[in-house]
Enzyme design. Sequence first.
Site, short mmCIF file in Angstrom:
data_model
loop_
_atom_site.label_atom_id
_atom_site.label_comp_id
_atom_site.label_asym_id
_atom_site.label_seq_id
_atom_site.Cartn_x
_atom_site.Cartn_y
_atom_site.Cartn_z
N CYS A 153 4.94 2.35 12.28
CA CYS A 153 4.77 2.30 10.82
C CYS A 153 4.23 0.94 10.39
O CYS A 153 3.38 0.85 9.49
CB CYS A 153 6.09 2.60 10.13
SG CYS A 153 7.48 1.56 10.68
N HIS A 180 11.88 -5.48 7.12
CA HIS A 180 11.94 -4.06 7.46
C HIS A 180 13.31 -3.46 7.14
O HIS A 180 14.34 -4.00 7.52
CB HIS A 180 11.63 -3.88 8.96
CG HIS A 180 11.19 -2.51 9.34
ND1 HIS A 180 12.02 -1.42 9.29
CD2 HIS A 180 9.99 -2.05 9.79
CE1 HIS A 180 11.36 -0.34 9.69
NE2 HIS A 180 10.13 -0.70 9.99
#
Length: 338
Positions: A153, A180
């Site tokens: 991602c 994150h």
Amino acid sequence: MSRAKVGINGFGRIGRLVLRAAFLKNTVDVVSVNDPFIDLEYMVYMIKRDSTHGTFPGEVSTENGKLKVNGKLISVHCERDPANIPWDKDGAEYVVESTGVFTTIDKAQAHIKNNRAKKVIISAPSADAPMFVVGVNENSYEKSMSVVSNASCTTNCLAPLAKVIHDKFEIVEGLMTTVHSFTATQKVVDGPSSKLWRDGRGAMQNIIPASTGAAKAVGKVIPALNGKLTGMAFRVPTPDVSVVDLTCRLGKGASYEEIKAAVKAAASGPLKGILEYTEDEVVSSDFVGSTSSSIFDAKAGISLNNNFVKLVSWYDNEFGYSCRVVDLITHMHKVDHA
């Protein structure tokens, strides 16, 4: 042209969201799901209810031992060994490998064994499979490739931005930090970690420095940047949406206004739907459910001078990524049947 028929192996966060993305984008048909740990009724519940992305916007039920989603029947299997999953019985040509376990060509090819499936898309970085980021290098896909990786991602967020900046201003070198959201690999409370000690600390109590290969992986999808980028991560106590900080030195001097203009042009042109541009006063929760790979935050970036800049871009690390898995399959099917 017929649509790609897709099987999903592993019905965790990405597996379920790939299913949602497939119904949202309506470019592929999911015909089969395999997960040895989730029975049919539980699958219905997990599709319907999602703590982050909300209630599924459609009808989910069962019929004759199959999932029924928006009127479409989806076969369900509970095999542990990929070689035993009857993908061919359901007509699934493309398998999304989203268990996080079978991430090499050798392991992923078990899905293709005995002519079960034709192609495997690993929803994670791979040590040896060709890696693709939609909007950056998907055109280098060849129909002879049987196992591919959709990268991570974070790579999907960073690579489109890096491509725009490098093509226009030349990235000499750069460091990336991704802030994150926590993921299922982390601990709810302190516990033992099989990797680094601090990875085992409570995900909702800490900001945890961690490693990531996302920046180096950009060099695999943009060869001109190979060896010029590296990075690290901070895992933070949010359930979804992450943000990339790319600090880089430019070979061709540019004001921050010129950089913004270049990104904005790409976001409304060749990278529309992949790269997004915003000047709004945004925060992370604004991007839950975003289908873009990378949302450039024009107000968050800064420059020290015309050759040294910090650029900021957001991404829904769950749903945005899942949409790219569907897009990659759609592209592969088009190439395979050209």
